[in-house]
Write an enzyme that holds these catalytic residues in place. Sequence first.
Site, PDB file in Angstrom:
ATOM      1  N   LYS A   1       0.834  -1.264  -0.275  1.00 34.20           N
ATOM      2  CA  LYS A   1      -0.059   0.378  -0.161  1.00 34.20           C
ATOM      3  C   LYS A   1       1.435   1.584   0.212  1.00 34.20           C
ATOM      4  O   LYS A   1       0.657   2.332  -0.944  1.00 34.20           O
ATOM      5  CB  LYS A   1      -0.852  -0.177   0.859  1.00 34.20           C
ATOM      6  CG  LYS A   1      -1.895  -0.927   1.178  1.00 34.20           C
ATOM      7  CD  LYS A   1      -2.506  -1.566   1.895  1.00 34.20           C
ATOM      8  CE  LYS A   1      -3.426  -2.721   2.028  1.00 34.20           C
ATOM      9  NZ  LYS A   1      -4.065  -3.296   3.632  1.00 34.20           N
TER      10      LYS A   1
ATOM     11  N   ASP B   1     -10.724   3.512   3.935  1.00 33.74           N
ATOM     12  CA  ASP B   1     -11.109   1.937   4.512  1.00 33.74           C
ATOM     13  C   ASP B   1     -12.297   0.919   3.874  1.00 33.74           C
ATOM     14  O   ASP B   1     -12.293  -0.598   3.630  1.00 33.74           O
ATOM     15  CB  ASP B   1      -9.871   0.464   5.188  1.00 33.74           C
ATOM     16  CG  ASP B   1      -9.607  -0.516   4.592  1.00 33.74           C
ATOM     17  OD1 ASP B   1      -9.206  -0.987   3.247  1.00 33.74           O
ATOM     18  OD2 ASP B   1      -9.561  -0.740   5.343  1.00 33.74           O
TER      19      ASP B   1
ATOM     20  N   GLN C   1      -3.981  -1.571   9.213  1.00 33.07           N
ATOM     21  CA  GLN C   1      -4.134  -3.130   8.417  1.00 33.07           C
ATOM     22  C   GLN C   1      -5.075  -4.496   9.565  1.00 33.07           C
ATOM     23  O   GLN C   1      -4.598  -4.223  10.933  1.00 33.07           O
ATOM     24  CB  GLN C   1      -2.696  -3.591   8.234  1.00 33.07           C
ATOM     25  CG  GLN C   1      -2.358  -4.860   8.467  1.00 33.07           C
ATOM     26  CD  GLN C   1      -2.967  -4.617   6.493  1.00 33.07           C
ATOM     27  OE1 GLN C   1      -2.754  -3.895   5.688  1.00 33.07           O
ATOM     28  NE2 GLN C   1      -3.218  -6.304   6.232  1.00 33.07           N
TER      29      GLN C   1
END
Length: 285
Positions: A55, A122, A99
């Site tokens: 990422k 996200d 994450q």
Amino acid sequence: MSQARLMNGNALARQTVEQAGKRAADLTERTGTAPCLATVLVGEDPASVTYVRMKQNGCRKAGITSRHVTLPAATTTEELVGTLEALSADPGVHGILLQHPVGEHIDERAAFEAIAPGKDVDGVTFASFATMSFGLPGFVSCTPGGIMRLLDEYGVDPAGKRAVVVGRSAILGKPVGMLLLARNATVTYCHSRTPDLSAAVREADIVVAAVGRPRLIHGRDIKPGAVVIDAGYNAGNVGDVDFDSAAGRASLITPVPGGVGPMTIATLLEQTVDAAARQLGLPGV
């Protein structure tokens, strides 16, 4: 039946990141501020470290500033929440990615909800799921969003089709079903307690495998001509679908790797630019 055509997520992701990069450059030129994505990693799980690095590499390609926060594996829920709240309050950060998964001792949902909805690029908060489900402005879960982009790229219109989603996670299975429903598909969710999973999958015009069990779905389960989206990733670069047998019956199929994964990151970067544009007062950029 002839071999299925591959849905190339790598190619579409490159296009998406390139477009996000152009928008990021325009935003930076007009405001003097580059979009910034903060990534938060708890512990040193090798797979998670790799995902975060991918990422960050994507950010560099798109001209997005990347700020990384690494926390010890022993970090508590309260400490993680505090970190995410601080990033949410920081005007220099436009998007936040936690994450996951985090350690079992952490309340992951409490951590997600510490992310400000306007920075939830996200698409993991309650607010993002609600706006996505109702078709309102907000951020979609990245993997489901990437799946929908792949369907569009390959001319698959979900309207009137029967879609079977195998898996019901809050960040993949459930949201992709809602996005398909919004596009007028008839959606069936299957999971560990679904009796005769094979029979349910055989009815599907579109199959989304998102359960995290290697080669769970075989070619014999695939309706001839169906579109197969494999969102699973297991040890050894193996998806949730037995690729070789399924490719002999499907019309379109995503490879693992190179299918859904690249589009997840591309969607994250695209939504980071969206978030920055909104926060800087240029939502049309």
